[in-house]
Design a protein around this motif. Structure first.
Motif, PDB file in Angstrom:
ATOM      1  N   THR A   1       0.833   9.446  -4.752  1.00 22.68           N
ATOM      2  CA  THR A   1       0.457   8.547  -3.662  1.00 22.68           C
ATOM      3  C   THR A   1      -0.817   9.077  -3.029  1.00 22.68           C
ATOM      4  O   THR A   1      -0.924  10.272  -2.729  1.00 22.68           O
ATOM      5  CB  THR A   1       1.584   8.491  -2.596  1.00 22.68           C
ATOM      6  OG1 THR A   1       2.776   8.041  -3.231  1.00 22.68           O
ATOM      7  CG2 THR A   1       1.227   7.541  -1.463  1.00 22.68           C
TER       8      THR A   1
ATOM      9  N   VAL B   1      -1.874   3.729   6.819  1.00 25.17           N
ATOM     10  CA  VAL B   1      -1.982   2.361   6.315  1.00 25.17           C
ATOM     11  C   VAL B   1      -2.131   1.379   7.477  1.00 25.17           C
ATOM     12  O   VAL B   1      -3.031   0.543   7.491  1.00 25.17           O
ATOM     13  CB  VAL B   1      -0.754   1.986   5.442  1.00 25.17           C
ATOM     14  CG1 VAL B   1      -0.766   0.519   5.101  1.00 25.17           C
ATOM     15  CG2 VAL B   1      -0.741   2.811   4.179  1.00 25.17           C
TER      16      VAL B   1
ATOM     17  N   ARG C   1       0.818  -1.223   0.000  1.00 22.75           N
ATOM     18  CA  ARG C   1       0.000   0.000   0.000  1.00 22.75           C
ATOM     19  C   ARG C   1       0.846   1.265   0.000  1.00 22.75           C
ATOM     20  O   ARG C   1       0.522   2.226  -0.701  1.00 22.75           O
ATOM     21  CB  ARG C   1      -0.952   0.011   1.199  1.00 22.75           C
ATOM     22  CG  ARG C   1      -2.047  -0.993   1.063  1.00 22.75           C
ATOM     23  CD  ARG C   1      -3.432  -0.586   1.409  1.00 22.75           C
ATOM     24  NE  ARG C   1      -3.755   0.740   1.767  1.00 22.75           N
ATOM     25  CZ  ARG C   1      -4.502   1.068   2.825  1.00 22.75           C
ATOM     26  NH1 ARG C   1      -4.942   0.133   3.633  1.00 22.75           N
ATOM     27  NH2 ARG C   1      -4.794   2.319   3.063  1.00 22.75           N
ATOM     28  N   LYS C   2       1.926   1.297   0.769  1.00 23.84           N
ATOM     29  CA  LYS C   2       2.711   2.534   0.816  1.00 23.84           C
ATOM     30  C   LYS C   2       3.471   2.774  -0.486  1.00 23.84           C
ATOM     31  O   LYS C   2       3.865   3.892  -0.770  1.00 23.84           O
ATOM     32  CB  LYS C   2       3.648   2.555   2.026  1.00 23.84           C
ATOM     33  CG  LYS C   2       4.840   1.662   1.944  1.00 23.84           C
ATOM     34  CD  LYS C   2       5.687   1.766   3.200  1.00 23.84           C
ATOM     35  CE  LYS C   2       6.921   0.888   3.048  1.00 23.84           C
ATOM     36  NZ  LYS C   2       7.737   0.884   4.232  1.00 23.84           N
TER      37      LYS C   2
ATOM     38  N   ASP D   1      -2.748   5.969   1.674  1.00 23.78           N
ATOM     39  CA  ASP D   1      -1.693   4.970   1.529  1.00 23.78           C
ATOM     40  C   ASP D   1      -0.380   5.427   2.152  1.00 23.78           C
ATOM     41  O   ASP D   1       0.671   4.836   1.921  1.00 23.78           O
ATOM     42  CB  ASP D   1      -1.475   4.628   0.047  1.00 23.78           C
ATOM     43  CG  ASP D   1      -2.635   3.842  -0.527  1.00 23.78           C
ATOM     44  OD1 ASP D   1      -3.304   3.130   0.239  1.00 23.78           O
ATOM     45  OD2 ASP D   1      -2.885   3.950  -1.736  1.00 23.78           O
ATOM     46  N   MET D   2      -0.429   6.489   2.939  1.00 25.87           N
ATOM     47  CA  MET D   2       0.771   6.979   3.606  1.00 25.87           C
ATOM     48  C   MET D   2       0.812   6.456   5.037  1.00 25.87           C
ATOM     49  O   MET D   2      -0.215   6.251   5.671  1.00 25.87           O
ATOM     50  CB  MET D   2       0.795   8.507   3.595  1.00 25.87           C
ATOM     51  CG  MET D   2       0.920   9.085   2.211  1.00 25.87           C
ATOM     52  SD  MET D   2       0.943  10.874   2.276  1.00 25.87           S
ATOM     53  CE  MET D   2       1.099  11.255   0.553  1.00 25.87           C
ATOM     54  N   ILE D   3       2.016   6.264   5.535  1.00 23.71           N
ATOM     55  CA  ILE D   3       2.203   5.835   6.911  1.00 23.71           C
ATOM     56  C   ILE D   3       1.864   7.039   7.791  1.00 23.71           C
ATOM     57  O   ILE D   3       2.225   8.139   7.446  1.00 23.71           O
ATOM     58  CB  ILE D   3       3.679   5.401   7.118  1.00 23.71           C
ATOM     59  CG1 ILE D   3       4.045   4.263   6.170  1.00 23.71           C
ATOM     60  CG2 ILE D   3       3.958   5.038   8.557  1.00 23.71           C
ATOM     61  CD1 ILE D   3       3.325   2.955   6.406  1.00 23.71           C
TER      62      ILE D   3
END
Length: 195
Positions: free
Chosen positions: A166, A175, A90-91, A170-172
């Motif tokens: 992105t 996620v 995802r990331k 989907d960024m930490i």
């Protein structure tokens, strides 16, 4: 977006600016599509529904909506993936804001796959035997086989790669949080529905 509807063009505009398409808009597009003659005739494969975010509609209500579509799903498939693999996938995922197509890293930045050159090693590091009987052929093969991309993923053209973005979700750390929420909330309801 392909049909250039008002709602599709608005979604495209959000994606071009790197913003997430609101769940309310996604739900509206989904409802329109589920009631279309195209879906009535061909059916559908749906990925990512029910929505994890309950701001628009509670998960139970989403499940009820799904059951009450003109053509409710015949099958629900839940693919279990180790959390670390899912986080990494995802990331590294990116979306083309012009088309809405998602790409994974193996598509937009594939690592070359090295082909073997016909040399075989035995247990000793210095002991290398050449399988190819024709020494003149080695140079030609090395040039051809130097960089081969994965055959499963077609290369993405450079002009598309340059515009990929992105998605915020989907960024930490988003996620990890969404994966945990899925496991805690949605997974139980999906398993209930599948049963």
């Amino acid at each position: 977006m392909k049909q250039k509807t008002e709602i599709g063009m608005h979604a495209r505009e959000l994606l071009v600016h790197g913003e997430a398409v609101p769940d309310q808009m996604i739900a509206r597009m989904l409802d329109i599509k589920m009631r279309s003659p195209e879906v009535a005739h061909h059916g559908y494969i749906l990925d990512g529904f029910p929505l994890i975010d309950e701001n628009l509609m509670k998960l139970r209500d989403q499940m009820d909506t799904m059951k009450n579509w003109p053509l409710p799903p015949d099958y629900v498939i839940n693919i279990r993936i180790p959390d670390n693999d899912l986080v990494n996938r995802r990331k590294e995922a990116k979306i083309d804001p012009m088309t809405g197509i998602m790409y994974i890293k193996e598509q937009y930045a594939p690592e070359p796959v090295q082909k073997t050159t016909g040399k075989q090693q035995s247990g000793d590091d210095d002991d290398v035997s050449d399988i190819d009987e024709d020494p003149d052929n080695d140079e030609e093969e090395a040039e051809e086989d130097d960089q081969v991309t994965d055959e499963f993923f077609a290369p993405v053209p450079t002009e598309i790669v340059e515009r990929l973005v992105t998605r915020p979700e989907d960024m930490i750390p988003d996620v990890g949080e969404s994966i945990q929420f899925f496991k805690d909330q949605l997974l139980r309801m999906l398993e209930e529905y599948m049963a």
